[in-house]
Write an enzyme that holds these catalytic residues in place. Structure first.
Site, PDB file in Angstrom:
ATOM      1  N   LYS A   1       0.848  -1.194   0.000  1.00 39.81           N
ATOM      2  CA  LYS A   1       0.000   0.000   0.000  1.00 39.81           C
ATOM      3  C   LYS A   1       0.885   1.247   0.000  1.00 39.81           C
ATOM      4  O   LYS A   1       1.950   1.235   0.616  1.00 39.81           O
ATOM      5  CB  LYS A   1      -0.857   0.028   1.280  1.00 39.81           C
ATOM      6  CG  LYS A   1      -2.027  -0.937   1.289  1.00 39.81           C
ATOM      7  CD  LYS A   1      -2.837  -0.786   2.553  1.00 39.81           C
ATOM      8  CE  LYS A   1      -3.964  -1.799   2.633  1.00 39.81           C
ATOM      9  NZ  LYS A   1      -5.032  -1.586   1.655  1.00 39.81           N
TER      10      LYS A   1
ATOM     11  N   ARG B   1     -10.242 -11.437   1.314  1.00 37.52           N
ATOM     12  CA  ARG B   1     -11.088 -12.451   0.674  1.00 37.52           C
ATOM     13  C   ARG B   1     -10.397 -13.811   0.656  1.00 37.52           C
ATOM     14  O   ARG B   1     -11.051 -14.851   0.650  1.00 37.52           O
ATOM     15  CB  ARG B   1     -11.496 -11.981  -0.735  1.00 37.52           C
ATOM     16  CG  ARG B   1     -10.366 -11.791  -1.696  1.00 37.52           C
ATOM     17  CD  ARG B   1     -10.756 -10.983  -2.927  1.00 37.52           C
ATOM     18  NE  ARG B   1     -10.828  -9.540  -2.656  1.00 37.52           N
ATOM     19  CZ  ARG B   1     -11.206  -8.629  -3.537  1.00 37.52           C
ATOM     20  NH1 ARG B   1     -11.564  -8.985  -4.755  1.00 37.52           N
ATOM     21  NH2 ARG B   1     -11.227  -7.353  -3.210  1.00 37.52           N
TER      22      ARG B   1
END
Ligand code: BES
Ligand code: ZN
Ligand code: ZN
Length: 484
Positions: free
Chosen positions: A249, A323
């Site tokens: 990130k 996920r």
């Protein structure tokens, strides 16, 4: 802040201050004795507007209408005002005598009084008291009062977990906290480490935690009271830190990523309330506690991981890790727990969700429209904001892979919250398709601004809506919405 429900004459009750609600900006109401002074202070009784008149020992606070949110926000503003003074106590009248108003007052006060001081070298001790005064006490009011306190304390517990730094709260800390909660009646705990994950072929979850110095934990708490009516599974994303992994990130987005464990922490908070409320439902909590880091051993974009149900996943972005963890947790839940009535997962899953519905709202997804509608109704009754995001078959095609069964990143950058939900649907077994809901709490779980009765940082989003939903199941009311 200690909150009390007292049944005695309002005037004779001793307290330092009195809180007066100014409803609908109506300064002419007979309860307002300081109209002139308030007007000279330019007090307009807007939402959250609060003023302390030390001479008359009154806190006046604006309250737009008598909805849960307005009452809770108003009492929270009043409590914060009290906390900014050296006065020790305040009293407020339960004007309409309604249980719903009492719930809003108790939760608004307890949630508004919260502050996170763990890392402050000088801690201020707040020993103030609030008295909620009612003319007629009843069994219903006492129960509402006690239940609301349990719920608010559980929300605050979740806030503490989420606000704690990744250095102090790593996967084994989640295990430690789960152990504490398992001391409540009718709860048992199973904890699985990486050896178990490997043996059980949960390579999707394992991949995410591989570069971390902290061992991943799959935590399974079971609350099984004797009178259980339905069986519910709550799955939580517990990324104790999400650096993004090799798809690192940018610096700005990495700050606040200690909050990526909010789904799991919120499930712990909800269970803490459910068990203390002694709700007659069987609840299984499955938490995937993992840290997503970089290093020589990190999983990579281009890898293909195989989940517990044999589904192969092309990794195109290691930052779409939630996920991957949930995929294996959902499989574990469905393999281990038979005859599930409801299976809900909670996750700070996508930035796209925050873009789509804003910072204050949870997005609810799933195949069963009726169940989604029911969840939204319960969220709203609990005082939380939520909305439904619909699946469709065209979006479903966006999580296909050329080389594996599915891909952890959609081929389009649009609709990211929904495509993440559709990815998860790959891991919901046929018999559970209509029993499953996915809650993306990426917006409300952690906000770097105070909003209403929520402080800077963690809000505990999801706890109240889940407890409300579980309560509605235990009452067996309103199955209207559940038909497809
Ligand atoms: N934990 C983040 C989602 C998130 C973002 C939560 C902002 C709270 C605030 C998640 O793991 C993530 O990074 N998702 C990616 C997915 C993308 C790479 C497909 C995202 O949303 O950008
Ligand atoms: Zn991520
Ligand atoms: Zn994440």
């Amino acid at each position: 802040m200690k909150i009390n429900l007292v049944n005695e004459s309002f005037d004779s009750l001793q307290s330092d201050l009195e809180v007066i609600f100014v409803l609908n900006k109506d300064l002419n109401h007979k309860s307002i004795k300081d109209k002139k002074l308030l007007e000279s202070l330019n007090f307009k009784a807007e939402d959250e507007e609060v003023v302390l008149l030390p001479e008359s020992k009154k806190i006046y606070v604006g309250c737009e209408d008598n909805s849960y949110d307005c009452i809770a926000v108003a009492i929270s503003a009043a409590v914060k005002k009290l906390q900014s003074t050296k006065f020790k106590s305040a009293k407020v009248k339960l004007l309409d005598g309604e249980a719903s108003t009492l719930k809003a007052l108790v939760e608004g006060a307890a949630l508004g009084a919260y502050s996170f001081t763990k890392y402050k070298s000088k801690k201020t001790k707040n020993k103030q008291e609030l008295f909620i005064v009612t003319k007629n006490s009843s069994k219903e009011l006492t129960k509402t009062f006690n239940d609301s306190l349990i719920i608010a304390e559980s929300v605050n517990k979740t806030r503490d977990f989420v606000n704690t730094t990744p250095e102090d709260f790593y996967p084994k800390t989640m295990t430690k906290e789960a152990k504490k909660i398992s001391k409540l009646d009718d709860i048992t705990l199973k904890v699985h480490g990486e050896e178990y994950l490997e043996k059980n072929k949960m390579f999707s979850m394992l991949g995410v935690g591989r570069a971390s110095r902290h061992e991943s934990q799959l935590i399974h708490l079971t609350y099984k009271p004797k009178n259980a009516k339905t069986k519910v599974v709550l799955v939580g994303k517990g990324l104790t830190y999400d650096s993004g992994g090799l798809s690192l990130k940018p610096g700005d987005s990495m700050v606040t990523m200690k909050s990526d464990k909010a789904g799991a922490c919120m499930v712990l908070g909800a269970l803490n309330a459910i068990a203390q409320l002694k709700l007659p439902i069987e609840v299984h909590c499955i938490l995937g506690a993992v840290e997503n880091m970089i290093g020589g051993d990190a999983f990579k974009p281009d890898d293909v991981l195989t989940a517990k149900n044999g589904t192969t996943i092309e990794v195109r972005n290691t930052d779409a890790e939630g996920r991957l963890v949930l995929a294996d947790c959902l499989c574990y839940a469905q393999d281990k727990i038979k005859d599930i009535d409801y299976i809900f997962d909670y996750a700070t899953l996508t930035g796209a969700c925050v873009v789509g519905v804003g910072e204050y709202t949870t997005a609810i997804m799933g195949n069963n429209t009726g169940l989604r509608c029911n969840a939204i109704k319960n969220a709203s009754a609990s005082g939380e904001f939520s909305t439904s995001l619909p699946f469709n078959r065209h979006l479903r095609k966006l999580v296909k892979s050329k080389i594996a069964d599915t891909c952890n990143m959609a081929t389009s950058r649009y609709g990211g919250a929904i495509t993440a939900g559709l990815f998860l649907d790959n891991f919901i077994y046929k018999e559970n398709k209509d029993k499953w809901l996915h809650f993306d709490i990426a917006g409300p779980a952690y906000v770097e601004n105070a909003w209403g009765y929520n402080p800077y940082g963690a809000s505990g989003a999801g706890v109240r809506m889940t407890v409300e939903f579980m309560n509605s199941l235990s009452l067996d009311i309103d199955k209207r919405c559940q038909a497809k």
